[in-house]
Design an enzyme around this catalytic site. Structure first.
Site, mmCIF file in Angstrom:
data_model
loop_
_atom_site.group_PDB
_atom_site.id
_atom_site.type_symbol
_atom_site.label_atom_id
_atom_site.label_comp_id
_atom_site.label_asym_id
_atom_site.label_seq_id
_atom_site.Cartn_x
_atom_site.Cartn_y
_atom_site.Cartn_z
ATOM 1 C CD GLN A 102 -8.766 5.752 -2.199
ATOM 2 O OE1 GLN A 102 -8.216 6.779 -1.875
ATOM 3 N NE2 GLN A 102 -9.026 4.799 -1.312
ATOM 4 C CG ASN A 103 -6.757 -0.358 -4.840
ATOM 5 O OD1 ASN A 103 -6.298 0.592 -4.191
ATOM 6 N ND2 ASN A 103 -7.281 -1.425 -4.267
ATOM 7 C CB ILE A 104 -3.815 2.350 -10.468
ATOM 8 C CG1 ILE A 104 -2.557 2.193 -9.590
ATOM 9 C CG2 ILE A 104 -4.466 3.700 -10.233
ATOM 10 C CD1 ILE A 104 -1.456 3.186 -9.932
ATOM 11 C CB SER A 113 -5.071 5.882 4.823
ATOM 12 O OG SER A 113 -4.902 6.569 3.591
ATOM 13 C CB CYS A 141 2.272 17.219 -29.704
ATOM 14 S SG CYS A 141 2.083 16.697 -27.982
ATOM 15 C CG ASP A 192 -0.372 0.072 2.524
ATOM 16 O OD1 ASP A 192 0.840 0.349 2.595
ATOM 17 O OD2 ASP A 192 -1.067 -0.110 3.543
ATOM 18 C CG HIS A 227 -7.319 7.631 -7.277
ATOM 19 N ND1 HIS A 227 -6.705 7.432 -6.061
ATOM 20 C CD2 HIS A 227 -8.230 8.618 -7.049
ATOM 21 C CE1 HIS A 227 -7.248 8.249 -5.152
ATOM 22 N NE2 HIS A 227 -8.176 8.967 -5.732
ATOM 23 C CB CYS A 238 2.324 12.714 -27.918
ATOM 24 S SG CYS A 238 0.874 13.183 -28.852
HETATM 25 P P1 OAD Z 1 -3.024 3.913 1.936
HETATM 26 O O1 OAD Z 1 -1.695 3.252 1.871
HETATM 27 O O2 OAD Z 1 -3.046 5.365 2.248
HETATM 28 O O3 OAD Z 1 -3.939 3.169 2.999
HETATM 29 C C1 OAD Z 1 -4.078 1.764 3.011
HETATM 30 C C2 OAD Z 1 -4.874 1.361 4.239
HETATM 31 O O4 OAD Z 1 -5.074 -0.032 4.177
HETATM 32 C C3 OAD Z 1 -4.177 1.665 5.565
HETATM 33 O O5 OAD Z 1 -5.112 2.146 6.506
HETATM 34 C C4 OAD Z 1 -3.628 0.302 5.994
HETATM 35 O O6 OAD Z 1 -3.523 0.130 7.394
HETATM 36 C C5 OAD Z 1 -4.699 -0.617 5.425
HETATM 37 N N1 OAD Z 1 -4.220 -1.984 5.141
HETATM 38 C C6 OAD Z 1 -3.111 -2.361 4.465
HETATM 39 N N2 OAD Z 1 -3.030 -3.707 4.376
HETATM 40 C C7 OAD Z 1 -4.107 -4.195 5.039
HETATM 41 C C8 OAD Z 1 -4.589 -5.509 5.322
HETATM 42 N N3 OAD Z 1 -3.951 -6.620 4.914
HETATM 43 N N4 OAD Z 1 -5.731 -5.639 6.034
HETATM 44 C C9 OAD Z 1 -6.422 -4.537 6.465
HETATM 45 N N5 OAD Z 1 -6.017 -3.272 6.220
HETATM 46 C C10 OAD Z 1 -4.879 -3.094 5.513
HETATM 47 O O7 OAD Z 1 -3.754 3.608 0.549
HETATM 48 P P2 OAD Z 1 -5.029 4.337 -0.071
HETATM 49 O O8 OAD Z 1 -5.987 4.751 0.970
HETATM 50 O O9 OAD Z 1 -5.519 3.476 -1.170
HETATM 51 O O10 OAD Z 1 -2.780 7.025 -5.573
HETATM 52 O O11 OAD Z 1 -4.350 5.647 -0.710
HETATM 53 C C11 OAD Z 1 -5.095 6.526 -1.524
HETATM 54 C C12 OAD Z 1 -4.302 7.013 -2.706
HETATM 55 O O12 OAD Z 1 -3.034 7.516 -2.273
HETATM 56 C C13 OAD Z 1 -3.962 5.925 -3.709
HETATM 57 O O13 OAD Z 1 -4.967 5.768 -4.676
HETATM 58 C C14 OAD Z 1 -2.640 6.363 -4.325
HETATM 59 C C15 OAD Z 1 -2.031 7.269 -3.265
HETATM 60 O O14 OAD Z 1 -1.620 8.499 -3.735
HETATM 61 C C16 OAD Z 1 -2.615 6.305 -6.762
HETATM 62 O O15 OAD Z 1 -2.510 5.102 -6.797
HETATM 63 C C17 OAD Z 1 -2.557 7.044 -8.018
#
Ligand code: OAD
Length: 304
Positions: free
Chosen positions: A142-144, A234, A196, A69, A162, A194
């Site tokens: 939000q996952n890519i 998060s 351009c 993450d 995202h 590109c």
């Molecule tokens: P974060 O890394 O900010 O948060 C991930 C959350 O998942 C945290 O609260 C972790 O504790 C929890 N977590 C991780 N593994 C886990 C598991 N096995 N079981 C339960 N909980 C778990 O990731 P996002 O919230 O997705 O942009 O972040 C948002 C955006 O920030 C993403 O989309 C990314 C980044 O900028 C892009 O990918 C373009």
């Protein structure tokens, strides 16, 4: 006045990491937390009381598939970017930084390209099962990494807020490019150009860029939802995170995450399952009598 209103609106619809959930942290949550009672109550809500579930997901849904993450201490991507020598971790997804130095994103994209080495896990299949049971209104992710698509959640139920690697465009003129050609260039460790001369990148929403138009469907979905499930995020990045506050007070909200996040736990109808997502989904599916269906769905999809 008109111009500043437009600016405000533009700021609101662009992706930002700095807005917090109106300053609320769920330090004391009233919802039930990981007691046998909570699994029973949550399973009754999902199985018997709802038909229009909205799911919000983040990177924590994909860590069991082996993808780090972003913000977890030590293991999160933002804590392991030293090799890219970034001025600050989020620069890897910053358009301006990409123009100056595209290589950190190119290197990361080589790792993250969907379908290369990661597979959906039980958490993704749980959401697919909600769809199979006729209960999924929409999944906002939000996952890519494309794992939701790979698990078979249909396109009309899925909002990749995202963006994704499935389309690509020039960051200067906006021209669309063949995603397979862009993938080939990136996997060769180069930047796709590109005509351009602008850089082409997969349509992943960088900081400062607008979210896909489909994302705004959440204004209607939040009202129509009779349950919100928040998985592995998060809730640090807006406007995505604000979906959970757009859901009316009468709608139950369930958080399944390693820690309590955002405003989850502050409402009377909130339920919080803290801990590993797979462990909790496993227990929940068992309690609901859905575990066999869930495992069968995963097996069928993997063998297809
Ligand atoms: P974060 O890394 O900010 O948060 C991930 C959350 O998942 C945290 O609260 C972790 O504790 C929890 N977590 C991780 N593994 C886990 C598991 N096995 N079981 C339960 N909980 C778990 O990731 P996002 O919230 O997705 O942009 O972040 C948002 C955006 O920030 C993403 O989309 C990314 C980044 O900028 C892009 O990918 C373009």
């Amino acid at each position: 006045m008109h111009v500043s209103y437009i600016n405000l609106l533009a700021a609101a619809i662009c992706r930002s990491g700095s807005w917090r959930s109106i300053g609320i942290r769920a330090t004391s949550y009233r919802g039930l937390c990981n007691s046998p009672d909570s699994f029973e109550k949550i399973s009754t809500i999902i199985r018997d009381k709802c038909e229009n579930v909205v799911v919000m997901a983040g990177a924590g849904l994909s860590t069991p598939s082996g993808i780090p993450d972003f913000r977890s201490p030590k293991t999160g991507l933002y804590h392991n970017l030293q090799k890219y020598k970034l001025p600050y971790p989020e620069a890897i997804f910053d358009v301006q930084y990409f123009i100056d130095n595209p290589m950190p994103f190119i290197t990361l994209a080589q790792e993250l390209y969907p379908g290369e080495k990661y597979r959906p896990n039980l958490g993704h299949y749980f959401v697919r099962l909600l769809h199979e049971k006729g209960k999924l209104l929409r999944m906002y992710t939000q996952n890519i990494d494309g794992l939701e698509r790979l698990s078979g959640i249909p396109g009309e139920k899925l909002i990749e807020a995202h963006g994704s690697f499935s389309t690509a465009s020039c960051i200067v003129c906006g021209d669309k490019h063949d995603p397979e050609a862009v993938k080939k260039t990136i996997l060769a460790g180069k930047v796709h150009l590109c005509s351009c001369k602008g850089y082409v990148k997969p349509d992943i929403v960088f900081f400062g860029e607008q979210l896909p138009g489909k994302f705004w469907l959440h204004n209607l979905d939040a009202i129509a939802a009779d349950l919100l499930i928040v998985l592995g995020t998060s809730l640090e990045v807006h406007p995505f995170a604000s979906i959970c506050d757009a859901v009316p007070y009468r709608t139950p909200r369930i958080l399944i995450n390693r820690e309590v996040v955002g405003s989850l736990g502050l409402r009377d109808l909130d339920h919080v399952l803290v801990g590993d997502i797979i462990e909790n989904i496993n227990k929940l599916a068992q309690e609901m009598g859905w575990l066999d269906d869930l495992i069968a769905l995963q097996k069928d999809n993997e063998n297809a």
